[in-house]
Design a protein around this motif. Structure first.
Motif, short mmCIF file in Angstrom:
data_model
loop_
_atom_site.label_atom_id
_atom_site.label_comp_id
_atom_site.label_asym_id
_atom_site.label_seq_id
_atom_site.Cartn_x
_atom_site.Cartn_y
_atom_site.Cartn_z
N VAL A 1 7.25 2.58 -8.17
CA VAL A 1 6.58 3.41 -6.88
C VAL A 1 7.43 4.35 -6.37
CG1 VAL A 1 5.59 3.06 -4.55
CG2 VAL A 1 5.56 1.31 -6.24
N ASP A 2 8.95 4.11 -6.35
CA ASP A 2 9.71 5.06 -5.75
C ASP A 2 9.59 6.39 -6.88
OD1 ASP A 2 11.88 6.03 -3.87
OD2 ASP A 2 13.16 5.94 -5.82
N ALA A 3 9.52 6.14 -8.02
CA ALA A 3 9.68 7.28 -9.10
C ALA A 3 8.36 7.98 -9.07
CB ALA A 3 9.72 6.59 -10.52
N ALA A 4 7.30 7.50 -8.70
CA ALA A 4 5.98 7.97 -8.65
C ALA A 4 6.12 9.00 -7.31
CB ALA A 4 4.73 7.02 -8.37
N VAL A 5 6.61 8.68 -6.41
CA VAL A 5 6.75 9.46 -5.31
C VAL A 5 7.60 10.71 -5.54
CG1 VAL A 5 7.42 9.49 -2.88
CG2 VAL A 5 6.30 7.74 -3.58
N ARG A 6 8.69 10.26 -6.08
CA ARG A 6 9.68 11.44 -6.30
C ARG A 6 9.41 12.39 -7.43
NH1 ARG A 6 13.95 9.70 -8.77
NH2 ARG A 6 13.33 7.62 -8.91
N ALA A 7 8.42 12.02 -8.38
CA ALA A 7 7.82 12.90 -9.23
C ALA A 7 6.87 13.98 -8.87
CB ALA A 7 7.23 12.13 -10.61
N GLY A 8 6.30 13.68 -7.62
CA GLY A 8 5.36 14.97 -7.10
C GLY A 8 6.08 15.94 -6.37
N GLU A 9 5.54 16.92 -6.28
CA GLU A 9 5.91 18.08 -5.58
C GLU A 9 6.46 17.87 -4.27
OE1 GLU A 9 4.63 22.74 -4.55
OE2 GLU A 9 3.27 21.32 -5.29
N PRO A 10 7.81 18.00 -3.87
CA PRO A 10 8.23 17.55 -2.61
C PRO A 10 7.98 18.38 -1.22
CG PRO A 10 9.97 19.02 -3.89
CD PRO A 10 8.72 18.77 -4.83
N THR A 11 6.52 18.26 -0.97
CA THR A 11 5.76 18.82 0.05
C THR A 11 6.13 18.11 1.39
OG1 THR A 11 4.02 17.48 -0.12
CG2 THR A 11 3.99 19.65 -1.20
N ASP A 12 5.91 18.58 2.64
CA ASP A 12 6.25 17.83 3.84
C ASP A 12 5.48 16.63 3.88
OD1 ASP A 12 8.01 19.88 4.75
OD2 ASP A 12 6.80 21.07 5.83
N VAL A 13 4.13 16.80 3.32
CA VAL A 13 3.25 15.74 3.36
C VAL A 13 3.91 14.48 2.44
CG1 VAL A 13 1.01 14.84 2.93
CG2 VAL A 13 1.33 16.94 3.81
N LEU A 14 4.15 14.83 1.13
CA LEU A 14 4.82 13.76 0.51
C LEU A 14 5.87 13.10 0.84
CD1 LEU A 14 3.94 12.63 -2.33
CD2 LEU A 14 5.69 14.04 -3.33
N ARG A 15 6.85 13.94 1.64
CA ARG A 15 7.85 13.32 2.17
C ARG A 15 7.53 12.09 3.35
NH1 ARG A 15 9.34 19.03 2.24
NH2 ARG A 15 11.06 19.15 0.59
N TYR B 1 0.88 -1.00 -0.12
CA TYR B 1 0.16 0.14 0.08
C TYR B 1 1.10 1.30 -0.09
CZ TYR B 1 -3.59 -3.18 1.64
OH TYR B 1 -4.52 -4.30 1.81
N LEU B 2 0.52 2.27 -0.65
CA LEU B 2 1.04 3.66 -0.53
C LEU B 2 0.27 4.02 0.83
CD1 LEU B 2 0.30 5.24 -4.02
CD2 LEU B 2 2.37 4.42 -3.15
N ALA B 3 1.02 4.66 1.77
CA ALA B 3 0.50 4.89 3.02
C ALA B 3 1.23 6.29 3.53
CB ALA B 3 1.00 3.79 4.03
N LEU B 4 0.20 6.90 4.19
CA LEU B 4 0.38 8.04 5.03
C LEU B 4 -0.10 8.03 6.42
CD1 LEU B 4 0.32 10.93 2.52
CD2 LEU B 4 2.00 10.77 4.33
N ASP B 5 0.65 8.20 7.30
CA ASP B 5 0.37 8.43 9.01
C ASP B 5 -0.03 9.67 9.36
OD1 ASP B 5 0.81 5.68 8.69
OD2 ASP B 5 2.50 5.66 9.95
#
Length: 214
Positions: free
Chosen positions: A126-140, A40-44
């Motif tokens: 998956v890693d590339a999809a994450v890194r391609a987004g705007e590097p916000t605190d949430v995305l990190r 899963y893509l996950a965010l806590d």
């Protein structure tokens, strides 16, 4: 004369390697399922559901999921974007309170929002999809989680999130009647968007991990 209490019959858990089929549920009965390991893509987070931080987490998950979707499509893999899911670490008393969504001021929130990753996706994709987004605190804070939910009980709730209490009660009663007890976080699978469907037609699978009662 001694009366022997009859033990509940063993529960047959439905198994499937398709998360979509496993999420099928009805309003009128509780279904017992055995959920396999999945990525899963996950965010806590600890913000109140509906708050800005909560919404930003959801936006980051969907943004990443769609970038992954288009990357897979580019190499000929048809893999739809999964639906939003949420894990909530709440006590049984909080889950059964009049305010089933936990918006009461004394609730200390801990949640994990999830979107299932297609099995065809590599970790590099998956890693590339994450890194391609705007590097916000949430995305990190977004990460790839591998989780095995295992034996669980679930039921479909139709209606506003704040009206879940009767459905949660039916779920809890069925778990107890089966000789089981809750295990792990409360799990919600959001089948549609209340902004489009309307509160009265909002559909949510309420799932709870279970284990044998002592």
């Amino acid at each position: 004369m001694t009366t022997l209490l009859r033990r509940p019959d063993p529960v047959a858990f439905d198994t499937d390697d398709d998360l979509h089929r496993l999420a099928s549920a009805r309003r009128d009965r509780v279904r017992f399922v055995n959920v396999p390991a999945w990525r899963y893509l996950a965010l806590d987070g600890t913000e109140q559901p509906g708050s800005e931080g909560y919404q930003l987490a959801i936006a980051a998950l969907f943004g990443t999921a769609y970038r992954l979707h288009f990357a897979l499509k580019a190499r000929g893999v048809a893999a739809p974007v999964g639906g939003l899911e949420g894990l909530y670490w709440l006590t049984p008393e909080q889950r059964m309170s009049d305010d089933a969504t936990g918006t009461a001021p004394d609730v200390e929130w801990r949640w994990r929002m999830l979107i299932a990753v297609p099995p065809e996706a590599t970790e590099d994709e998956v890693d590339a999809a994450v890194r391609a987004g705007e590097p916000t605190d949430v995305l990190r804070r977004l990460y790839l989680d591998r989780w095995t939910e295992g034996p669980s009980a679930q039921i479909l709730h139709v209606g506003p999130y704040e009206a879940e209490r009767p459905t949660l009660r039916r779920l809890a009663d069925a778990i107890t009647a089966a000789g089981l007890r809750p295990r792990g976080p409360h799990h919600e699978i959001y089948l549609n968007d209340p902004r489009r469907a309307g509160p009265d037609r909002t559909k949510t699978v309420l799932r709870q991990g279970v284990e044998a009662a002592v």
